[in-house]
Design a protein around this motif. Structure first.
Motif, short mmCIF file in Angstrom:
data_model
loop_
_atom_site.label_atom_id
_atom_site.label_comp_id
_atom_site.label_asym_id
_atom_site.label_seq_id
_atom_site.Cartn_x
_atom_site.Cartn_y
_atom_site.Cartn_z
N ASP A 81 0.85 -1.19 0.00
CA ASP A 81 0.00 0.00 0.00
C ASP A 81 0.89 1.25 0.00
OD1 ASP A 81 -1.50 2.28 1.49
OD2 ASP A 81 -3.06 0.90 0.86
N PRO A 82 0.78 2.12 -1.02
CA PRO A 82 1.68 3.28 -1.11
C PRO A 82 1.51 4.27 0.04
CG PRO A 82 -0.05 3.41 -2.76
CD PRO A 82 -0.13 2.04 -2.17
N LEU A 83 0.28 4.42 0.55
CA LEU A 83 0.06 5.34 1.66
C LEU A 83 0.73 4.81 2.92
CD1 LEU A 83 -1.22 7.87 2.78
CD2 LEU A 83 -3.37 6.61 3.08
N TYR A 84 0.61 3.51 3.15
CA TYR A 84 1.28 2.90 4.31
C TYR A 84 2.79 3.11 4.22
CZ TYR A 84 3.43 -0.69 7.20
OH TYR A 84 4.22 -1.35 8.10
N ARG A 85 3.36 2.85 3.05
CA ARG A 85 4.82 2.96 2.89
C ARG A 85 5.28 4.40 3.13
NH1 ARG A 85 4.04 0.08 -1.96
NH2 ARG A 85 4.72 1.92 -3.13
N ALA A 86 4.51 5.36 2.67
CA ALA A 86 4.90 6.75 2.84
C ALA A 86 4.77 7.22 4.28
CB ALA A 86 4.04 7.64 1.93
N ALA A 87 3.73 6.74 4.97
CA ALA A 87 3.42 7.27 6.30
C ALA A 87 4.07 6.50 7.45
CB ALA A 87 1.91 7.30 6.50
N THR A 98 6.47 11.61 21.02
CA THR A 98 5.37 11.96 21.92
C THR A 98 5.02 10.88 22.93
OG1 THR A 98 3.67 11.08 20.41
CG2 THR A 98 4.35 13.39 20.10
N GLY A 99 5.36 9.64 22.63
CA GLY A 99 4.97 8.53 23.50
C GLY A 99 3.51 8.12 23.33
N LEU A 100 2.81 8.75 22.39
CA LEU A 100 1.39 8.45 22.16
C LEU A 100 1.24 7.49 20.98
CD1 LEU A 100 0.07 12.10 22.55
CD2 LEU A 100 -0.08 10.26 24.24
N VAL A 101 0.07 6.90 20.84
CA VAL A 101 -0.19 5.95 19.76
C VAL A 101 -0.49 6.71 18.47
CG1 VAL A 101 -1.67 4.09 18.93
CG2 VAL A 101 -1.09 4.25 21.36
N ALA A 102 0.21 6.34 17.40
CA ALA A 102 0.02 6.98 16.10
C ALA A 102 -0.78 6.05 15.18
CB ALA A 102 1.36 7.32 15.47
N HIS A 103 -1.76 6.62 14.48
CA HIS A 103 -2.61 5.84 13.59
C HIS A 103 -2.56 6.41 12.17
CE1 HIS A 103 -4.85 4.86 17.44
NE2 HIS A 103 -4.79 3.67 16.87
N LEU A 104 -2.85 5.53 11.21
CA LEU A 104 -3.06 5.92 9.82
C LEU A 104 -4.36 5.28 9.37
CD1 LEU A 104 -1.99 7.10 7.06
CD2 LEU A 104 -0.99 4.82 6.68
N ALA A 105 -5.23 6.05 8.71
CA ALA A 105 -6.53 5.51 8.32
C ALA A 105 -7.03 6.15 7.04
CB ALA A 105 -7.56 5.72 9.43
#
Length: 254
Positions: A81-87, A98-105
């Protein structure tokens, strides 16, 4: 399964519906699968026999589960997935700083579909890679909706389809503010005690998804973190934009 039925739309739809029952990652019995897919037990038994023979599903006594082959396929799909690879590397940096959970959606119908998740929270989060949540209950969904082309044209096309009977004036104002600030937030809407801050990935003409930070409400400072989240989303878009064919594929998929 008769040979003449192998590639019929009806069989493909039944297989897809059956595999969807495993989304929660647990083992299921024949009866549970038949009830969930709304199919006769005899049909489900035949389909499961084919899936087991193909190595897609494993059987353990009276229960069935997705095989490791399907796990491998899921991993491959994510890597392609190109968006996954970029992000993904940007999410790693955001989590580390930050120590916080990062999401991509991305937006998937009326839901947001999670493509990536980096980090863990002290409070259990309902998000998981491949999972989904109602879009308007998440900062990620609101960020994408606010920056979709239909919404920008003023009619609120995307927003209208997500709210039966039409969006309330308060929701319209919230979406307008998100579009102006390029950042969305929510507190206690998805999980009590959890806050989320999200920014859209795209430009003035196109939004392909969003990334976010999530964590306990007392740790997520919306003012201090707004700029880092917006900057991370911009970095992801620049990385993605380097491959025009990848952007074109995402537009076509959307």
């Amino acid at each position: 399964m008769r040979n003449g039925d192998d590639f019929s739309p009806a069989v493909i739809n039944r297989l897809a519906g059956l595999l969807d029952q495993f989304c929660e990652g647990r083992e299921l019995t024949l009866s549970q699968l038949a009830d969930g897919a709304d199919l006769p037990r005899s049909s489900v038994h035949r389909l499961l026999s084919q899936l087991v023979a193909s190595g897609w599903v494993t059987r353990n006594g009276r229960t069935y589960a997705l095989s490791r082959t399907m796990v491998e396929w899921g991993s491959r799909a994510q890597q392609h997935d190109p968006l996954y690879r970029a992000a993904h590397p940007i999410l790693q940096e955001l989590h580390a700083s930050t120590g916080l959970v990062a999401h991509l959606a991305v937006l998937d119908g009326t839901d947001v579909r999670y493509l990536d998740k980096v980090g863990r929270s002290t409070v259990a989060l309902p998000s998981r890679i491949g999972g989904s949540q109602p879009a308007l209950r998440t900062a990620l969904g609101k960020a994408i909706i606010a920056h979709s082309g239909a919404t920008q044209r003023g009619v609120g096309g995307t927003l209208e389809t997500l709210v039966p009977g039409g969006p309330s004036p308060a929701l319209r104002r919230e979406i307008a503010q998100i579009r102006q600030r390029h950042v969305a937030h929510e507190r206690n809407q998805s999980v009590p005690g959890i806050a989320c801050l999200a920014a859209p990935i795209g430009d003035e003409q196109l939004c392909v998804g969003a990334l976010s930070l999530s964590g306990p409400t007392e740790l997520l400072d919306e003012v201090a973190l707004a700029m880092p989240v917006r900057r991370a989303a911009q970095q992801a878009w620049r990385a993605l934009s380097e491959d025009r064919s990848a952007v074109a594929r995402l537009v076509h998929a959307g």
